[in-house]
Write an enzyme that holds these catalytic residues in place. Structure first.
Site, PDB file in Angstrom:
ATOM      1  N   ILE A 185       1.389  -1.506   0.190  1.00 56.38           N
ATOM      2  CA  ILE A 185      -0.196   0.064  -0.189  1.00 56.38           C
ATOM      3  C   ILE A 185       1.067   1.243  -0.222  1.00 56.38           C
ATOM      4  O   ILE A 185       0.321   2.152  -1.057  1.00 56.38           O
ATOM      5  CB  ILE A 185      -1.125  -0.013   1.682  1.00 56.38           C
ATOM      6  CG1 ILE A 185      -1.722  -1.354   1.233  1.00 56.38           C
ATOM      7  CG2 ILE A 185      -1.784   1.038   1.572  1.00 56.38           C
ATOM      8  CD1 ILE A 185      -2.565  -1.059   2.982  1.00 56.38           C
ATOM      9  N   ASP A 192      11.661   2.146   5.138  1.00 56.47           N
ATOM     10  CA  ASP A 192      10.918   0.840   5.279  1.00 56.47           C
ATOM     11  C   ASP A 192      12.679  -0.313   5.431  1.00 56.47           C
ATOM     12  O   ASP A 192      13.292  -0.133   5.538  1.00 56.47           O
ATOM     13  CB  ASP A 192      10.888   0.250   3.299  1.00 56.47           C
ATOM     14  CG  ASP A 192      10.532  -0.592   3.700  1.00 56.47           C
ATOM     15  OD1 ASP A 192       9.047  -0.715   3.308  1.00 56.47           O
ATOM     16  OD2 ASP A 192      10.031  -1.975   4.295  1.00 56.47           O
ATOM     17  N   SER A 236       9.496  -6.098   2.157  1.00 58.16           N
ATOM     18  CA  SER A 236       9.749  -5.364   0.457  1.00 58.16           C
ATOM     19  C   SER A 236      11.288  -4.924   0.275  1.00 58.16           C
ATOM     20  O   SER A 236      11.611  -5.421   1.071  1.00 58.16           O
ATOM     21  CB  SER A 236       8.987  -3.567   0.769  1.00 58.16           C
ATOM     22  OG  SER A 236       9.598  -3.663   1.902  1.00 58.16           O
ATOM     23  N   PHE A 250       2.971   3.565   7.977  1.00 56.09           N
ATOM     24  CA  PHE A 250       2.096   2.523   7.444  1.00 56.09           C
ATOM     25  C   PHE A 250       2.907   1.041   7.445  1.00 56.09           C
ATOM     26  O   PHE A 250       2.481   0.083   7.533  1.00 56.09           O
ATOM     27  CB  PHE A 250       2.311   2.183   5.601  1.00 56.09           C
ATOM     28  CG  PHE A 250       1.840   2.680   4.389  1.00 56.09           C
ATOM     29  CD1 PHE A 250       1.701   3.723   3.860  1.00 56.09           C
ATOM     30  CD2 PHE A 250      -0.299   2.384   4.221  1.00 56.09           C
ATOM     31  CE1 PHE A 250       1.317   4.619   3.039  1.00 56.09           C
ATOM     32  CE2 PHE A 250      -0.050   3.313   3.557  1.00 56.09           C
ATOM     33  CZ  PHE A 250      -0.187   4.240   3.144  1.00 56.09           C
ATOM     34  N   ASN A 294       7.533  -4.830  16.980  1.00 53.57           N
ATOM     35  CA  ASN A 294       7.436  -3.884  15.940  1.00 53.57           C
ATOM     36  C   ASN A 294       6.303  -3.156  16.105  1.00 53.57           C
ATOM     37  O   ASN A 294       6.680  -1.483  15.717  1.00 53.57           O
ATOM     38  CB  ASN A 294       7.577  -5.048  14.587  1.00 53.57           C
ATOM     39  CG  ASN A 294       7.564  -3.811  13.581  1.00 53.57           C
ATOM     40  OD1 ASN A 294       8.869  -3.780  13.235  1.00 53.57           O
ATOM     41  ND2 ASN A 294       6.251  -4.238  13.039  1.00 53.57           N
ATOM     42  N   SER A 322      -7.380  -0.904  10.809  1.00 52.03           N
ATOM     43  CA  SER A 322      -7.577  -1.871   9.512  1.00 52.03           C
ATOM     44  C   SER A 322      -8.985  -2.249   9.866  1.00 52.03           C
ATOM     45  O   SER A 322      -9.820  -1.883  11.478  1.00 52.03           O
ATOM     46  CB  SER A 322      -6.721  -2.827  10.213  1.00 52.03           C
ATOM     47  OG  SER A 322      -7.003  -3.843   9.511  1.00 52.03           O
ATOM     48  N   TYR A 362      -2.488  -9.302  15.398  1.00 51.99           N
ATOM     49  CA  TYR A 362      -2.516  -7.941  14.578  1.00 51.99           C
ATOM     50  C   TYR A 362      -2.973  -6.768  14.798  1.00 51.99           C
ATOM     51  O   TYR A 362      -3.251  -5.838  15.058  1.00 51.99           O
ATOM     52  CB  TYR A 362      -2.464  -8.951  13.390  1.00 51.99           C
ATOM     53  CG  TYR A 362      -3.468  -7.794  12.100  1.00 51.99           C
ATOM     54  CD1 TYR A 362      -3.886  -7.445  11.522  1.00 51.99           C
ATOM     55  CD2 TYR A 362      -1.706  -6.977  11.482  1.00 51.99           C
ATOM     56  CE1 TYR A 362      -4.547  -6.315  10.975  1.00 51.99           C
ATOM     57  CE2 TYR A 362      -2.167  -5.595  10.799  1.00 51.99           C
ATOM     58  CZ  TYR A 362      -3.111  -5.822  10.452  1.00 51.99           C
ATOM     59  OH  TYR A 362      -4.012  -4.534   9.112  1.00 51.99           O
ATOM     60  N   LYS A 364      -3.364  -2.642  16.312  1.00 52.13           N
ATOM     61  CA  LYS A 364      -4.003  -1.295  16.003  1.00 52.13           C
ATOM     62  C   LYS A 364      -4.907  -0.530  16.378  1.00 52.13           C
ATOM     63  O   LYS A 364      -5.651  -0.107  16.538  1.00 52.13           O
ATOM     64  CB  LYS A 364      -4.918  -2.506  14.603  1.00 52.13           C
ATOM     65  CG  LYS A 364      -3.396  -3.007  12.545  1.00 52.13           C
ATOM     66  CD  LYS A 364      -2.804  -1.379  12.376  1.00 52.13           C
ATOM     67  CE  LYS A 364      -2.103  -1.651  11.626  1.00 52.13           C
ATOM     68  NZ  LYS A 364      -1.082  -0.825  11.402  1.00 52.13           N
ATOM     69  N   ARG A 403      -9.631 -21.094   9.550  1.00 57.08           N
ATOM     70  CA  ARG A 403      -8.084 -20.496  10.243  1.00 57.08           C
ATOM     71  C   ARG A 403      -8.155 -19.685  11.093  1.00 57.08           C
ATOM     72  O   ARG A 403      -9.408 -18.329  11.355  1.00 57.08           O
ATOM     73  CB  ARG A 403      -7.603 -19.234   8.784  1.00 57.08           C
ATOM     74  CG  ARG A 403      -5.731 -19.022   9.009  1.00 57.08           C
ATOM     75  CD  ARG A 403      -5.726 -17.543   7.362  1.00 57.08           C
ATOM     76  NE  ARG A 403      -6.270 -16.700   7.593  1.00 57.08           N
ATOM     77  CZ  ARG A 403      -6.310 -15.890   6.728  1.00 57.08           C
ATOM     78  NH1 ARG A 403      -4.968 -16.131   5.681  1.00 57.08           N
ATOM     79  NH2 ARG A 403      -6.993 -14.784   6.725  1.00 57.08           N
TER      80      ARG A 403
HETATM   81  C1  WQD Z   1      -9.249 -12.490   2.812  1.00 55.91           C
HETATM   82  C2  WQD Z   1     -10.072 -14.344   3.805  1.00 55.91           C
HETATM   83  C3  WQD Z   1      -8.825 -16.041   4.225  1.00 55.91           C
HETATM   84  C4  WQD Z   1      -6.026 -16.847   1.604  1.00 55.91           C
HETATM   85  C5  WQD Z   1      -6.347  -8.803   5.909  1.00 55.91           C
HETATM   86  C6  WQD Z   1      -5.125  -8.592   6.201  1.00 55.91           C
HETATM   87  C7  WQD Z   1      -4.947  -7.354   7.212  1.00 55.91           C
HETATM   88  C8  WQD Z   1      -5.823  -6.368   7.193  1.00 55.91           C
HETATM   89  C9  WQD Z   1      -7.608  -6.980   6.806  1.00 55.91           C
HETATM   90  C10 WQD Z   1      -5.395  -4.391   6.247  1.00 55.91           C
HETATM   91  C11 WQD Z   1     -10.286 -15.070   4.323  1.00 55.91           C
HETATM   92  C12 WQD Z   1      -9.763 -16.442   3.347  1.00 55.91           C
HETATM   93  C13 WQD Z   1      -6.933 -16.907   2.497  1.00 55.91           C
HETATM   94  C14 WQD Z   1      -6.154 -18.513   1.057  1.00 55.91           C
HETATM   95  C15 WQD Z   1      -8.283 -17.921   1.865  1.00 55.91           C
HETATM   96  N1  WQD Z   1      -6.076  -5.961   5.877  1.00 55.91           N
HETATM   97  N2  WQD Z   1      -8.444 -17.166   2.797  1.00 55.91           N
HETATM   98  N3  WQD Z   1      -7.399 -19.369   1.554  1.00 55.91           N
HETATM   99  O1  WQD Z   1      -6.875 -12.029   6.912  1.00 55.91           O
HETATM  100  O2  WQD Z   1      -8.834 -10.758   5.996  1.00 55.91           O
HETATM  101  O3  WQD Z   1      -6.927  -9.965   6.674  1.00 55.91           O
HETATM  102  O4  WQD Z   1      -7.527  -7.593   5.836  1.00 55.91           O
HETATM  103  O5  WQD Z   1      -5.634  -3.863   7.557  1.00 55.91           O
HETATM  104  O6  WQD Z   1      -3.954  -6.638   7.459  1.00 55.91           O
HETATM  105  O7  WQD Z   1      -4.402  -9.469   6.088  1.00 55.91           O
HETATM  106  O8  WQD Z   1      -7.036 -11.082   4.301  1.00 55.91           O
HETATM  107  O9  WQD Z   1      -5.867 -12.069   2.326  1.00 55.91           O
HETATM  108  O10 WQD Z   1      -5.582 -13.670   4.288  1.00 55.91           O
HETATM  109  O11 WQD Z   1      -7.544 -13.187   4.083  1.00 55.91           O
HETATM  110  O12 WQD Z   1      -9.618 -18.964   2.024  1.00 55.91           O
HETATM  111  O13 WQD Z   1      -5.120 -18.944   1.369  1.00 55.91           O
HETATM  112  O14 WQD Z   1      -9.940 -15.483   2.495  1.00 55.91           O
HETATM  113  O15 WQD Z   1      -9.880 -17.330   5.254  1.00 55.91           O
HETATM  114  O16 WQD Z   1     -11.477 -15.045   4.762  1.00 55.91           O
HETATM  115  P1  WQD Z   1      -7.448 -11.032   6.257  1.00 55.91           P
HETATM  116  P2  WQD Z   1      -6.788 -12.647   3.530  1.00 55.91           P
END
Ligand code: WQD
Length: 342
Positions: free
Chosen positions: A12, A31, A36, A81, A100, A125, A150, A154, A296
């Site tokens: 981002i 950074d 990254s 960020f 961190n 977030s 995490y 936030k 998960r």
């Molecule tokens: C999305 C959905 C998983 C991988 C993210 C960022 C976090 C914050 C919020 C900004 C979930 C599913 C994922 C896979 C899957 N963003 N999934 N198989 O957990 O919503 O969090 O957005 O601040 O920093 O990490 O995002 O993309 O990990 O998961 O089924 O291999 O996709 O279970 O439902 P998440 P994600």
């Protein structure tokens, strides 16, 4: 206005640096490169023609952080960020996340006071809402128990800023609550290029489609949602980037009523994991090899945004949807894989 962007080489952050430069801001980058690569700055220069001054510094180191402000005493704004951001990883490594994410924020606030920075935009977030009691969530939706360390960092970051603001008048703050950033820059010169293996849904989809992964797992299809898989609000990273520019312009113009204001940044609608997969297949014509697996830990069942506040006060609205996310993400994956092969 000179702006320090922390985590500027990240996903981002890098897209935001491009948008800031395109809107006339003077950017300094810092950074630590946990996730990254400094080569992102060359891509930013290709897109904007600007070579951004860069500090490969970990903000947990206060003296090295101070050096940045001594070199650039005219930094008036900061977009913060820099943070570890993987929900799943934070469940396994809570101390790394607290150390961190909180200490880097504290040092940024110490330096802001010492060097009279006027504006701070904090990368928050949607995960601060936890399993929200109402959908879509607005900025007034009560925050539930954080579902992961995490998300906790936030929630704590927001509280630290609110408490600090009460002790330090001359500075104002915007907390931006991102929903799920995804997609890549339309120039195809920037995109999600994690140094660590991707964990977020969209890069996992594109890595599976390109053959970097044999298959992918849908983490649960037994949730109380329309097709059993989790609901998220996927926002194109370029739309998200532009919201930061608009937030800074809003503070620069002193349009804010309060010292600390909060904005949701999403597209106002949810897509399930299976719907996202099907959108990818439809847009790219690629069949995706996935299987249904266990839930998960740390996942929220469903969340999507009401972004009216950002629309009405920042004059921001998203221009792209899940189709553009999948198109640009796929183009980016093909380019990256092509380069890796060559
Ligand atoms: C999305 C959905 C998983 C991988 C993210 C960022 C976090 C914050 C919020 C900004 C979930 C599913 C994922 C896979 C899957 N963003 N999934 N198989 O957990 O919503 O969090 O957005 O601040 O920093 O990490 O995002 O993309 O990990 O998961 O089924 O291999 O996709 O279970 O439902 P998440 P994600």
């Amino acid at each position: 206005m000179k702006v320090l962007v922390t985590g500027a080489c990240g996903y981002i952050g890098s897209h935001t640096v491009v948008d800031l430069i395109e809107n006339g801001f003077d950017v300094v980058s810092v950074d630590a490169h946990f996730n990254s690569d400094p080569s992102v700055l060359e891509q930013i220069e290709k897109i904007t023609g600007v070579s951004v001054p860069h500090y490969p510094v970990n903000l947990v180191d206060r003296e090295k952080t101070r050096k940045i402000f001594e070199d650039h005493p005219d930094i008036k704004g900061i977009i913060h960020f820099a943070a570890l951001k993987l929900v799943g990883e934070s469940v396994e490594k809570p101390l790394e996340y607290f150390d961190n994410n909180l200490n880097s924020l504290l040092n940024i606030l110490w330096m802001s006071k010492e060097f009279k920075v006027e504006h701070l935009i904090f990368s928050s977030s949607c995960s601060v809402y936890g399993n929200a009691t109402e959908l879509p969530v607005t900025e007034q939706t009560p925050l539930q128990e954080a579902e992961s360390p995490y998300a906790r960092t936030k929630q704590m970051g927001e509280q630290i800023i609110k408490d600090f603001s009460r002790s330090y008048e001359p500075m104002d703050f915007i907390l931006l609550r991102y929903f799920n950033p995804a997609g890549a820059h339309t120039s195809n010169l920037l995109g999600e290029s994690p140094v660590q293996p991707a964990a977020n849904l969209v890069p996992v989809i594109t890595e599976t489609a390109i053959g970097k992964r044999k298959s992918m797992t849908v983490f649960g299809d037994d949730y109380e949602t329309r097709d059993g898989s989790c609901v998220r609000d996927y926002i194109h990273v370029m739309d998200l980037a532009n919201a930061h520019t608009k937030a800074l312009q809003y503070l620069e113009a002193h349009k804010n009523q309060d010292q600390v204001e909060v904005f949701n940044l999403g597209i106002g609608e949810g897509a399930t994991v299976l719907e996202a997969i099907h959108a990818f297949e439809k847009v790219t014509g690629e069949k995706l090899n996935y299987e249904i697996g266990p839930r998960r830990p740390g996942d929220v069942v469903a969340i999507y945004s009401n972004y009216e506040a950002a629309k009405n006060k920042l004059g921001w609205s998203p221009k792209m949807g899940i189709e553009e996310i999948m198109e640009t993400a796929w183009e980016w994956e093909r380019r990256r894989s092509g380069e890796e092969m060559s």
